[in-house]
Write a protein that holds these residues in place. Structure first.
Motif: not given
Length: 659
Positions: A593-602
């Protein structure tokens, strides 16, 4: 602390999972404020009829015939654009007592303006591309909600209720009351949470736990609503109303995720009517101003004004965040991580610290025997038989740990007495045996002193085995770390995220567990009511903080944290107040979830840059007169589709190099 007192506002966000259904939740891109429903079927039919009229016009020479067909195109393909642009603006203006325009109004005015100066062809092209993009945006939104829709379809609707004479009546699940007896046939969905009172069930619990292997359940076992019974029949007693069942809570969390926008999306949504007003003011100034500072005639100034109207419309900017957020929420829902809103998801990508509860979160919650020692190896086998026989009559976690560790060679039928504060005791073959913790008057044999000290310093729970009041053996137990915990902690440290463990255990036990998994900050001997205070301390020292827990005693800390995660096998209160739920007790889902959240923000940042660059570029070219209305429409709507497709990438599983 009551459950109600745990539900509170923090950072302007209500942490209760109920939400205001009157607030539009799907306004994105150029859709405007859609407070009325549309028949998309008829819209699409009219769109293609309009498209046919546009193509027919291209085979006619320039003149009133071609213009008439282009007008038909605008009227048929763009009817919903004009309706939403004008009627929704009027309705919102009346409701809010102030002028409240939407993006469709800009496109409607641009098309009307183009026809006013005789550019029927470009007006028709504008409407066709804009309306086509509108339908594609709907497709993108529905695509991103696919997993959520699938989840809603899994909700059971009917149940077979038994009366006192065992007669079956099929009723709505909502009609079930606590205490009702329900029959579950092979292939039936369990209607709500309950306890089996008769029969055996082979239950597929994938919808709740994600576990692919079916579980065998018998009398006294808990079964969950929405799970599926395979090839047996059983009856169950309803223990939870359907809307409060575990699956019911999941559905409410999913509904919440669709209503709460990310901080970026919220700002864009609030700025939308202000931006539209600015464009409506800018275009007339542009038209009249160009007459003062250029040599354009009135036709050119008006035409360039229509190009500016299209080029400046923030369709791509409005679509920058919401499709990406919905795609991310859908991706995580498919993998057993549910968020109550994309606002929490957006914050997850920026966390600076994570605090963990110990038992049931970092550890399995089930102690295991790690060490044992006896004073006489020759007697150890006989003593193990006694120990196993004694513990079989006990009902506590330590007994289960001992039974799982040791296998008896001989089965003894013993009468065991459980003395509170003393432990277990029994008599066999004229000797007295006991199992319990070290008492004040106990004297450890020299052979066991060093071992006892070593076990204690490691934070292990150590019980003594006595024969005729003489200590002849030690058994050490520890609540061992859950699978993959070390990997999760390493991941967080690799991303410069500080980790903390907050536990009510003593200092030695807490530090022993923390050291074994790599956590370097431990708060021990913490009372439940003080956990929230430690979260506040971490927030002051580090910044944005997440908390992961599973028990009632974790609820205050989950509320206080910036993002609270509840483990799916935790208590109802923890799940109620948390911002996210990890359906399986698997912390690797948190790192995903943390990795995907960072990707979403990018991706959201990329979309904003794309949208702004296109608006700036088109307006610059328009000022120099090097772009026409058709090209402006193509590039403008193309940028809208580009940011939507960029957001839809978040529906895909993370690539190996991203894990």
């Amino acid at each position: 602390m009551s459950q109600d007192s745990l539900i509170k506002h923090k950072s302007g966000i209500n942490k209760n999972i109920h939400f205001d259904k009157h607030e539009p939740s799907d306004q994105h891109s150029c859709k405007g404020h859609q407070n009325h429903s549309h028949s998309h079927k008829w819209e699409i039919i009219l769109y293609f009829v309009g498209l046919a009229a546009f193509l027919m016009a291209r085979f006619l020479p320039s003149g009133w015939g071609a213009n008439l067909l282009d007008f038909v195109t605008v009227f048929l393909a763009g009817n919903h654009v004009v309706i939403e642009g004008i009627t929704d603006t009027c309705q919102e203006t009346k409701t809010r007592n102030k002028f409240y325009p939407n993006l469709h109004l800009l496109m409607a005015l641009a098309a009307i303006g183009a026809m006013f100066i005789g550019q029927f062809h470009e007006a028709a092209l504008l409407i066709l591309i804009f309306a086509g993009a509108h339908f594609l945006e709907d497709y993108a939104k529905n695509k991103s909600k696919k997993e959520i829709t699938h989840l809603l379809n899994m909700n059971p609707t009917k149940a077979r209720r038994l009366d006192e004479e065992d007669n079956v009546t099929v009723v709505d699940v909502n009609a079930l009351n606590i205490g009702d007896i329900v029959q579950i046939l092979p292939g039936d969905q369990v209607p709500t949470d309950g306890i089996i009172v008769k029969g055996i069930g082979i239950i597929d619990e994938a919808s709740i736990t994600g576990e692919s292997i079916s579980q065998e359940k018998t009398t006294g076992d808990l079964v969950y609503g929405s799970t599926i019974n395979h090839n047996s029949t059983f009856t169950m007693e309803v223990t939870t109303e359907s809307d409060k069942s575990v699956f019911g809570q999941i559905l409410r969390v999913v509904e919440e995720s669709q209503a709460n926008l990310s901080p970026v999306a919220t700002k864009i949504k609030k700025a939308e009517p202000i931006y539209v007003k600015a464009i409506l003011i800018f275009v007339p100034f542009f038209i009249f101003g160009s007459q003062l500072i250029t040599n354009w005639d009135w036709y050119t100034s008006f035409y360039r004004g229509m190009v500016a109207l299209v080029s400046s419309s923030p369709c791509a900017l409005a679509a920058a965040a919401i499709p990406a957020s919905l795609s991310t929420i859908s991706n995580l829902a498919k993998r057993g991580v549910l968020f109550k809103g994309s606002d929490y998801l957006a914050n997850l990508g920026s966390i600076q610290a994570v605090a963990f509860d110990k038992t049931g979160t970092l550890t399995a919650g089930k102690p295991k025997v790690t060490d044992y020692i006896f004073v006489d190896d020759k007697q150890s086998s006989y003593w193990v038989d006694i120990i196993v026989a004694m513990e079989k009559g006990a009902n506590h976690p330590l007994a289960n740990a001992i039974i799982e560790k040791f296998t008896a060679n001989k089965g003894f039928d013993l009468i065991v007495e459980n003395q509170i504060g003393q432990g277990l005791s029994t008599e066999y073959n004229g000797s007295t045996y006991s199992i319990g913790k070290l008492q004040k008057n106990d004297q450890l044999p020299n052979d066991l002193v060093k071992a006892y000290k070593t076990y204690s310093e490691a934070g292990k729970t150590t019980v003594l085995f006595k024969e005729n009041d003489a200590i002849v053996g030690l058994i050490a137990m520890l609540d061992t770390p859950a699978k993959q915990v070390k990997k999760v902690i390493k991941y967080l440290h690799d991303h410069s995220i500080s980790t903390y463990m907050i536990t009510g255990d003593n200092k030695k036990t807490g530090e022993a567990i923390a050291q074994s998994i790599g956590i370097n900050n431990v708060y021990s001997n913490v009372l439940p009511e003080n956990k929230a205070a430690y979260i506040q301390t971490i927030q002051t020292q580090k910044g944005l903080t997440a908390m992961i827990g599973d028990g009632i005693n974790d609820a205050p800390a989950l509320v206080t944290s910036d993002i609270g995660f509840a483990m799916g096998e935790g208590t109802d209160v923890a799940i109620e107040v948390a911002d996210s739920i990890i359906m399986e007790n698997n912390l690797e889902k948190f790192t995903y979830a943390h990795r995907l959240a960072k990707k979403m923000n990018r991706i959201v940042k990329q979309n904003i840059v794309i949208a702004l660059l296109v608006v700036l570029g088109l307006n610059s070219l328009n000022i120099f007169g090097t772009i026409n209305l058709a090209i402006s429409v193509i590039f403008h709507e193309g940028s809208t589709l580009l940011v939507i497709l960029n957001g839809l990438r978040l529906l895909l599983p993370l690539a190996k190099e991203e894990l």
